[in-house]
Every structure is written in C-alpha cells, then in structure tokens.
Enzyme design. Structure first.
Site, mmCIF file in Angstrom:
data_model
loop_
_atom_site.group_PDB
_atom_site.id
_atom_site.type_symbol
_atom_site.label_atom_id
_atom_site.label_comp_id
_atom_site.label_asym_id
_atom_site.label_seq_id
_atom_site.Cartn_x
_atom_site.Cartn_y
_atom_site.Cartn_z
ATOM 1 N N ASP A 115 14.817 -6.702 9.673
ATOM 2 C CA ASP A 115 14.395 -6.071 11.257
ATOM 3 C C ASP A 115 13.598 -5.063 10.478
ATOM 4 O OD1 ASP A 115 16.133 -7.807 12.446
ATOM 5 O OD2 ASP A 115 17.888 -6.324 12.803
ATOM 6 N N HIS B 267 12.095 -0.979 12.100
ATOM 7 C CA HIS B 267 12.402 0.075 13.037
ATOM 8 C C HIS B 267 11.018 1.093 12.776
ATOM 9 C CE1 HIS B 267 16.914 -0.662 12.335
ATOM 10 N NE2 HIS B 267 16.398 -1.699 13.145
ATOM 11 N N HIS C 242 2.838 -3.444 6.480
ATOM 12 C CA HIS C 242 3.515 -3.019 5.475
ATOM 13 C C HIS C 242 4.977 -3.436 5.659
ATOM 14 C CE1 HIS C 242 4.598 -0.094 2.112
ATOM 15 N NE2 HIS C 242 5.829 -0.065 2.714
ATOM 16 N N GLU C 243 5.570 -2.954 6.915
ATOM 17 C CA GLU C 243 6.992 -3.122 7.021
ATOM 18 C C GLU C 243 7.457 -4.740 7.148
ATOM 19 O OE1 GLU C 243 9.080 -0.997 6.957
ATOM 20 O OE2 GLU C 243 7.505 0.522 6.881
ATOM 21 N N HIS D 259 8.051 -5.839 3.801
ATOM 22 C CA HIS D 259 9.541 -5.565 3.324
ATOM 23 C C HIS D 259 10.404 -6.798 4.096
ATOM 24 C CE1 HIS D 259 8.591 -2.243 1.307
ATOM 25 N NE2 HIS D 259 8.371 -1.302 2.365
ATOM 26 N N HIS E 276 7.790 -2.234 -3.085
ATOM 27 C CA HIS E 276 6.467 -1.602 -3.237
ATOM 28 C C HIS E 276 5.514 -1.863 -4.553
ATOM 29 C CE1 HIS E 276 8.334 1.724 -0.407
ATOM 30 N NE2 HIS E 276 7.353 0.746 0.243
ATOM 31 N N ASP F 153 -27.694 6.914 4.993
ATOM 32 C CA ASP F 153 -26.329 7.379 5.751
ATOM 33 C C ASP F 153 -25.936 8.644 5.056
ATOM 34 O OD1 ASP F 153 -26.479 4.889 7.146
ATOM 35 O OD2 ASP F 153 -25.015 3.870 6.004
ATOM 36 N N ASP G 220 -29.308 13.365 9.024
ATOM 37 C CA ASP G 220 -28.752 12.231 8.716
ATOM 38 C C ASP G 220 -27.752 12.122 7.485
ATOM 39 O OD1 ASP G 220 -29.385 10.845 11.168
ATOM 40 O OD2 ASP G 220 -31.357 10.088 10.086
#
Length: 494
Positions: free
Chosen positions: A196, A198, A220-221, A224, A230, A314, A454
C-alpha cells in the site's frame, strides 16, 4: 507476508550559505545526543522489522558510523560533527539509506504474480480525479515497461496496492507531519497493508515543478511497493530525498531498472511468430499496408551548429576560467589557452540537468549555478552539489517568477544580476539575500542594451549581453555600451 516494511519518503529543504563545512570544535551535549540518536536510528547494521522500530548500531564506533553518514550524503568525510553534518541530521528524512546503488528489503520480498491490482480509495482535491488516475497509471507504466508485471485499476474491494491521500494520523501507526517533511510512505510487498502507498494530503500535489510533483513521488513509492529500498545514487528515482526533474518522456533510471529487474527479471518484448507454412505460395493481391503508429516518436532535434548565422545562446558563463555557451541541451566549451571549441550534451557531464536557461559562476567559492525552469543547481566542476536542485524562491524571488532568463556575477561589485523579462534582481551571494530595491528595469539601470537578455557573461572586465544573434560589449562601471558583436565571434568560426 507478515511484517511488511513501511518506508517514508521525504523532501529536504536546504537553507543557508553555499560555503563549505564549518567545524564544530566542541559540540554541545544536546547536539552530541541528537547525533548519536540519529546514527543509531538510520545508520546501524541491524535489520528492521516494523515501521516504528529503532535501529541500534553495536558494531561501529560513533566516529566510524558518522563517516558512513557523511559519505552517503556527499559531505566531507571527517568523522567529526561540523555545521553541514548537523544541518543534514536536522532534516526530515527516510529510514533506509545505508546502501550503495540500488537496494532491496531484507528477505527481498516480491509479488508472486504478474498481474497486480490497485485501487485509489481517497483522492486529493488538488487535482482532478482523472488527472490523478492518469498520473498513477503513468507511474506504474514506468515499471511495467521494465519488468514482466502488469497493473489493473479497480474501484471496489481490496486491491494488491491500495492508494490513499490522508493527513496526520491515518491508521497505520506512521502519522504524517503536515506540509513539507514527510511526503508519502509505502509498504513492501505482502498481505494486508503490504504494497500500500499513502500520500500526505497536507502537501500541495501538482503535475509541474511547483508544489510536490505527484508523478515523481508516486513512482518512488511504487518502487517500494514492488520491493525496492533506497539507493545512494543521487540520480536514481529511489534516492531517499525528493527533487524535481522533468517528467516529460520519463523512463526508469539505470540504477532503478537494474534493481527491479534483479527481483522480477526483464520484460521480454514480443517477437513475430514464424510462418507455420513457409513453403505455401503467397496469395495474390495487394499486400496490407502497415498501420501507422498512433503516437509516432518525434524526430530528435539535431545538435545546434556553432557557426550558424542564427546562433542564439540560452546561457553563457565562465567555469574555472573557461567560457561555456549553452544551447538546446548542449554546451560549447572555449578553452582560453587554445583557440578551440569542444561540444557535449549537458546531461553527459551533469546528469539530471537537461536544459540551462541561465548560469553564472561565483569564483570566491569555485561554484557555478545553473538555472532550469523554476529550480537551480549548485555545480563544482563536473559534480552537482548535495541538496540541489532548489526552488527559485530560496533566492528570494516572488512566486510569480518561474524562470530566470540570464545571470552574471559582477566581480567588482560582488553582486549577481538575475534577469527576468524586462527587469533584473541584484543578489548578494555572500549574505544569500536579495538587495533592496528589486526588481529594477533593464532600460533604466543599464542603458544601451536590449530590454530582454538571453544570456550574459563577464570576460576581461566587460559584460557581454546577448539578445538573439547579437551581443553588446558593456562597460558596467560606466554603464555604457562599447560595441555590438555577433555571437559566432566566440565560436572560432572561419
């Protein structure tokens, strides 16, 4: 599977000067106690079996464990408490960090099936429900493209992966802490709450660089929820702290792909089946034409040509006495001791930075700063400094500023000029604050240059303001334009 592991994902807010570590010769007893508690909880050699378990290190000395922590976060590895180490310890953070490259949970839990269901039970009011559905599906697709797993959304019953947006105490013994800090947490594969995810409803969930990007946190979650812990690789999706990157065409970084494929294997792309009757004569008549792809991939943009008459920069800056000119994801480096130009992609040198809108060098600290959209990075040589990117508001910009057009540090005033549309801000790098009287109009304060910049850089005590294909050589002390040049004049064109 019982005892699923909960892992919290957090955002790190970095505040303060951009200088090196200041030693703390005699840390207070309170600082020492907090440091010992931090190292015991997050950098021990003992496993963890529940979300609220405390890790205790018994094998390493305080100094050895402190070195582990400093190495992980890219700090000076001294084994001594200094200001930067104490600052990192004070940040909100996650529980699994003591790994190199990708990591797996203890016992390497995994799903024993290839079709997983998911259900979103509570939606955030920050986004349309259809946008949340599409974003979660996109985050799941990042993994299904890499491993032989498929995902199916359901709107009733108990799914393998239950997704919800809640605030504070929400029934899993890991309450959220309000805005910022902990963004979300997820559980490793298993029965019940296993798998799950959250999300803290006190965050401002967005699909952009503002607020907290739902796609990046969700991806990312989900890592897991599939069994990934990690990673210490800062460019990995599973690095424990949140940072915004461009999500357009996002694919799983190499470190994360290797980690999830180590659990589930690689997805094998289907191949065409052989003809069961290879000797059967072909039927006459027109052959069916191949169906066009519904979403053909865009043709990649060709690298810019440095001697083009239409060359517009740029950004431009010196870095370690060498001029760098940025254009369309590439940069040219002009080496002062040799009239030659080298060209590379920005990402090949500074992974995670795709485009540079503005850049400047603060020579007193041997640090350059790159701006892309609403964020900026600190650069030292070819390395991105820990704690970046940071939002523009950390510099003191109002929320209305979402992009910097150009930037330059003026040596004799020790101020950085930051250009946005027809105005500019004056920033004091030493104090880390904007000067009074910002913003200022370009045409009023800098007569003789265009009201839109610029790129700008300093060279031999002159400033060079570029707009379009031309640039103005400028005497900043006298506030006077000297001459107009073509951008290609710096490109060693014959």
């Amino acid at each position: 599977m019982e005892g699923a592991l909960a892992v919290k994902t957090v955002i790190i807010v970095v505040i303060g000067a951009l200088c090196g570590a200041v030693p703390t010769i005699s840390p207070s007893q309170e600082e020492l106690s907090k440091a010992q508690e931090y190292l015991s909880q997050f950098f021990s050699d003992v496993g963890v079996s529940a979300p609220d378990s405390v890790w205790r290190s018994s094998l390493d000395s305080f100094e050895d464990t402190l070195r582990k922590m400093q190495e992980f976060f890219g700090l000076d590895v001294t084994g001594q408490l200094d200001s930067n180490t104490l600052e990192v310890m004070a940040r909100p953070r996650c529980g699994f960090t003591d790994v190199s490259r990708y990591g797996h949970f203890d016992g390497q839990p995994k799903w024993g099936k290839t079709l997983l269901t998911y259900r979103i039970t509570d939606y955030t009011p920050d986004l349309n429900q259809s946008d949340v559905d599409a974003t979660i599906a996109k985050a799941l697709r990042v993994y299904s493209d890499a491993v032989p797993l498929d995902f199916k959304q359901t709107d009733s019953g108990t799914a393998d992966i239950m997704i919800t947006f809640k605030s504070k105490d929400h029934g899993d013994f890991s309450p959220f802490d309000g805005q910022a800090g902990v963004l979300a947490h997820a559980f490793s594969p298993g029965e019940g709450i296993g798998g799950d995810a959250h999300f803290d409803e006190d965050e401002t969930w967005t699909l952009t660089s503002a607020g907290t990007n739902l796609f990046l946190v969700a991806a990312h979650e989900i890592g897991h929820a599939l069994g990934l812990a990690h990673s210490q690789v800062q460019t990995a999706l599973m690095y424990p702290t949140y940072k915004y990157v461009n999500t357009e065409g996002y694919t799983l970084p190499d470190d994360d792909r290797q980690g999830v494929q180590a659990i589930y294997g690689a997805r094998v792309q289907p191949t065409a089946k052989p003809d069961p009757n290879p000797n059967t004569p072909e039927k006459t008549g027109p052959k069916p034409q191949p169906r066009p792809e519904p979403n053909p991939q865009p043709t990649p943009k060709p690298p810019p040509h440095r001697c083009s008459r239409d060359l517009a920069f740029d950004a431009a800056t010196s870095i370690q006495r060498q001029l760098h000119f940025f254009k369309d994801g590439y940069f040219w480096k002009r080496i002062s001791s040799w009239h030659g130009i080298t060209m590379r992609t920005i990402q090949s040198v500074w992974p995670g930075i795709r485009q540079v809108d503005a850049a400047y060098e603060y020579k007193k600290r041997s640090t350059a700063f790159f701006f892309e959209g609403a964020h900026y990075w600190g650069i030292r040589g070819n390395a991105i400094l820990p704690g970046y990117p940071k939002p523009l508001r950390d510099l003191g910009f109002p929320p209305s500023v979402t992009k910097v057009d150009a930037a330059v540090h003026v040596s004799f005033t020790s101020r950085t000029l930051l250009f946005v549309n027809d105005k500019y801000w004056s920033y004091n790098d030493r104090t880390g604050r904007m000067d009074a009287g910002n913003p200022r109009f370009i045409q009023t304060e800098l007569p003789g240059i265009s009201n839109k910049v610029d790129a700008v850089f300093e060279n031999n005590n002159y400033l060079y303001f570029t707009h379009g294909t031309t640039q103005t050589e400028y005497n900043y002390r006298l506030r006077r334009a000297v001459r107009t040049l073509l951008n290609t004049g710096w490109m060693d064109c014959k």
